[in-house]
Design a protein around this motif. Sequence first.
Motif, PDB file in Angstrom:
ATOM      1  N   VAL A   1       0.842  -1.194   0.000  1.00  6.60           N
ATOM      2  CA  VAL A   1       0.000   0.000   0.000  1.00  6.60           C
ATOM      3  C   VAL A   1       0.878   1.246   0.000  1.00  6.60           C
ATOM      4  O   VAL A   1       1.984   1.246   0.530  1.00  6.60           O
ATOM      5  CB  VAL A   1      -0.984   0.027   1.195  1.00  6.60           C
ATOM      6  CG1 VAL A   1      -1.856  -1.215   1.209  1.00  6.60           C
ATOM      7  CG2 VAL A   1      -0.239   0.172   2.512  1.00  6.60           C
ATOM      8  N   ASP A   2       0.365   2.302  -0.608  1.00  9.79           N
ATOM      9  CA  ASP A   2       1.085   3.568  -0.710  1.00  9.79           C
ATOM     10  C   ASP A   2       0.148   4.697  -0.301  1.00  9.79           C
ATOM     11  O   ASP A   2      -0.844   4.973  -0.970  1.00  9.79           O
ATOM     12  CB  ASP A   2       1.580   3.780  -2.143  1.00  9.79           C
ATOM     13  CG  ASP A   2       2.439   5.026  -2.289  1.00  9.79           C
ATOM     14  OD1 ASP A   2       2.704   5.706  -1.282  1.00  9.79           O
ATOM     15  OD2 ASP A   2       2.846   5.326  -3.428  1.00  9.79           O
TER      16      ASP A   2
ATOM     17  N   PHE B   1      -1.261  -0.199  11.290  1.00 13.84           N
ATOM     18  CA  PHE B   1      -0.267  -1.150  10.795  1.00 13.84           C
ATOM     19  C   PHE B   1      -0.646  -2.580  11.171  1.00 13.84           C
ATOM     20  O   PHE B   1      -0.488  -3.504  10.358  1.00 13.84           O
ATOM     21  CB  PHE B   1       1.118  -0.818  11.363  1.00 13.84           C
ATOM     22  CG  PHE B   1       1.745   0.445  10.824  1.00 13.84           C
ATOM     23  CD1 PHE B   1       1.153   1.165   9.800  1.00 13.84           C
ATOM     24  CD2 PHE B   1       2.931   0.912  11.360  1.00 13.84           C
ATOM     25  CE1 PHE B   1       1.738   2.332   9.307  1.00 13.84           C
ATOM     26  CE2 PHE B   1       3.533   2.062  10.873  1.00 13.84           C
ATOM     27  CZ  PHE B   1       2.929   2.778   9.847  1.00 13.84           C
ATOM     28  N   HIS B   2      -1.109  -2.770  12.398  1.00 16.65           N
ATOM     29  CA  HIS B   2      -1.505  -4.117  12.814  1.00 16.65           C
ATOM     30  C   HIS B   2      -2.720  -4.613  12.024  1.00 16.65           C
ATOM     31  O   HIS B   2      -2.798  -5.795  11.672  1.00 16.65           O
ATOM     32  CB  HIS B   2      -1.783  -4.150  14.319  1.00 16.65           C
ATOM     33  CG  HIS B   2      -0.554  -4.270  15.154  1.00 16.65           C
ATOM     34  ND1 HIS B   2       0.168  -3.171  15.580  1.00 16.65           N
ATOM     35  CD2 HIS B   2       0.110  -5.358  15.629  1.00 16.65           C
ATOM     36  CE1 HIS B   2       1.207  -3.576  16.289  1.00 16.65           C
ATOM     37  NE2 HIS B   2       1.201  -4.886  16.337  1.00 16.65           N
TER      38      HIS B   2
ATOM     39  N   VAL C   1      -0.581  -7.613   4.205  1.00 17.70           N
ATOM     40  CA  VAL C   1       0.051  -6.562   3.408  1.00 17.70           C
ATOM     41  C   VAL C   1       1.560  -6.690   3.586  1.00 17.70           C
ATOM     42  O   VAL C   1       2.066  -6.817   4.705  1.00 17.70           O
ATOM     43  CB  VAL C   1      -0.449  -5.167   3.848  1.00 17.70           C
ATOM     44  CG1 VAL C   1       0.406  -4.054   3.263  1.00 17.70           C
ATOM     45  CG2 VAL C   1      -1.908  -4.996   3.443  1.00 17.70           C
ATOM     46  N   ALA C   2       2.297  -6.643   2.472  1.00 20.15           N
ATOM     47  CA  ALA C   2       3.732  -6.920   2.508  1.00 20.15           C
ATOM     48  C   ALA C   2       4.581  -5.678   2.753  1.00 20.15           C
ATOM     49  O   ALA C   2       5.751  -5.806   3.143  1.00 20.15           O
ATOM     50  CB  ALA C   2       4.161  -7.568   1.195  1.00 20.15           C
ATOM     51  N   MET C   3       4.032  -4.493   2.542  1.00 20.11           N
ATOM     52  CA  MET C   3       4.813  -3.266   2.702  1.00 20.11           C
ATOM     53  C   MET C   3       3.877  -2.068   2.743  1.00 20.11           C
ATOM     54  O   MET C   3       2.834  -2.069   2.085  1.00 20.11           O
ATOM     55  CB  MET C   3       5.786  -3.095   1.529  1.00 20.11           C
ATOM     56  CG  MET C   3       6.778  -1.953   1.655  1.00 20.11           C
ATOM     57  SD  MET C   3       7.523  -1.569   0.048  1.00 20.11           S
ATOM     58  CE  MET C   3       6.182  -0.649  -0.724  1.00 20.11           C
ATOM     59  N   ILE C   4       4.262  -1.049   3.531  1.00 18.63           N
ATOM     60  CA  ILE C   4       3.516   0.207   3.600  1.00 18.63           C
ATOM     61  C   ILE C   4       4.469   1.325   3.176  1.00 18.63           C
ATOM     62  O   ILE C   4       5.536   1.497   3.764  1.00 18.63           O
ATOM     63  CB  ILE C   4       2.987   0.477   5.022  1.00 18.63           C
ATOM     64  CG1 ILE C   4       2.031  -0.632   5.454  1.00 18.63           C
ATOM     65  CG2 ILE C   4       2.304   1.844   5.091  1.00 18.63           C
ATOM     66  CD1 ILE C   4       1.748  -0.640   6.943  1.00 18.63           C
TER      67      ILE C   4
ATOM     68  N   PRO D   1       4.747  -4.062  12.346  1.00 20.24           N
ATOM     69  CA  PRO D   1       4.553  -5.461  11.974  1.00 20.24           C
ATOM     70  C   PRO D   1       4.634  -5.668  10.460  1.00 20.24           C
ATOM     71  O   PRO D   1       4.796  -6.792   9.996  1.00 20.24           O
ATOM     72  CB  PRO D   1       3.156  -5.779  12.512  1.00 20.24           C
ATOM     73  CG  PRO D   1       2.469  -4.450  12.572  1.00 20.24           C
ATOM     74  CD  PRO D   1       3.521  -3.454  12.917  1.00 20.24           C
ATOM     75  N   VAL D   2       4.497  -4.561   9.707  1.00 19.49           N
ATOM     76  CA  VAL D   2       4.665  -4.569   8.257  1.00 19.49           C
ATOM     77  C   VAL D   2       5.827  -3.625   7.938  1.00 19.49           C
ATOM     78  O   VAL D   2       5.889  -2.527   8.489  1.00 19.49           O
ATOM     79  CB  VAL D   2       3.383  -4.081   7.542  1.00 19.49           C
ATOM     80  CG1 VAL D   2       3.580  -4.083   6.030  1.00 19.49           C
ATOM     81  CG2 VAL D   2       2.187  -4.939   7.932  1.00 19.49           C
ATOM     82  N   PRO D   3       6.765  -4.014   7.069  1.00 21.21           N
ATOM     83  CA  PRO D   3       7.858  -3.111   6.717  1.00 21.21           C
ATOM     84  C   PRO D   3       7.336  -1.785   6.145  1.00 21.21           C
ATOM     85  O   PRO D   3       6.374  -1.770   5.375  1.00 21.21           O
ATOM     86  CB  PRO D   3       8.632  -3.895   5.654  1.00 21.21           C
ATOM     87  CG  PRO D   3       8.269  -5.315   5.869  1.00 21.21           C
ATOM     88  CD  PRO D   3       6.867  -5.317   6.390  1.00 21.21           C
TER      89      PRO D   3
END
Length: 321
Positions: free
Chosen positions: A175-176, A190-191, A198-201, A219-221
């Motif tokens: 996500v962006d 984030f949690h 989700v693999a990345m924010i 918890p997500v990079p």
Amino acid sequence: MMQMSFGAVELPLARPFAISRGTRTAVTVVRVTLTDGGFTATGECTPTAHYQESPESVCEQLELIRPQVEAGMHRDALQQALPIGSARNALDCAMWHLDAAKQGKTVWQLLDMSAPVSVITAETLSLDSLENMAKAAEVAVAGGAKLLKIKLNRDQIIEKVAAIRAAAPHTTLVVDANESWLGLDLESLFHALHEFNVAMIEQPLPAGNDKDLVRCLHPVPVCADESCHERADIAGLTDRYEMINIKLDKCGGLTEALAMTAEARRLGLRIMVGCMLGSSIAMEAALPVAVQAERVDLDGPIWLAQDAEPALRYEHGEVWV
């Protein structure tokens, strides 16, 4: 004798492209062409208003440096002659390709690297209603997308991700936020996103106002985009980000992008390669960095009504070299 020409080109989009800062129906790029001894090479950049750039300002920079370029400036000198940004990117990439052509090599050979057959790239889901984004995810997955990049603002964040995950149960999602989540409860958010795998924010908070990332669990990079432009930025990001997004238009070309890749690895940060909207000319230039990255987002050409030639092939969630 070296000759340089350049100019702005408007590229209509096949469909509107929306992020938290606005919507576009066309993009204006600047293309630089270098000719020397019968060899010709082209570079492309996308000036970005968010970084105080315009096609006019980029062309002004290029006109000012024209005498030095036509006198034979090497790309090493270019790094000091122009600031980071779009103008230097287009010229730097053109110089790489011209040097390769004059030596009878490819850029890959100059770098002592092997060109890949293909690279998995994200397909971007433009900011839209929940229903339209879920439908776009279905279409992308049916076309073979392996990685979806979800553009979000502050509205219906979890609801949209849930709908997209339902439409794409086996696809990697990133996500962006494009700096739009200031004031939200980031740790809870984030949690919640972690629950949807989700693999990345990417860039949840505004550049220069991202200190809250130090104090909350990840918890997500979390990946720095607007907060990371050049190599000198990277060391100051290690306490709040796990990844950086390298874009040639931000950093000023392939030369700096390769240096950023080495610096990120030295400091233990993971690498993403991104792009502005643009043609295959710009995406092809970023591929030597993309093959070293964990995440790749080079889908700019799939948004265009017509790509530049020779066009890269986008198929089954990959860009084919």
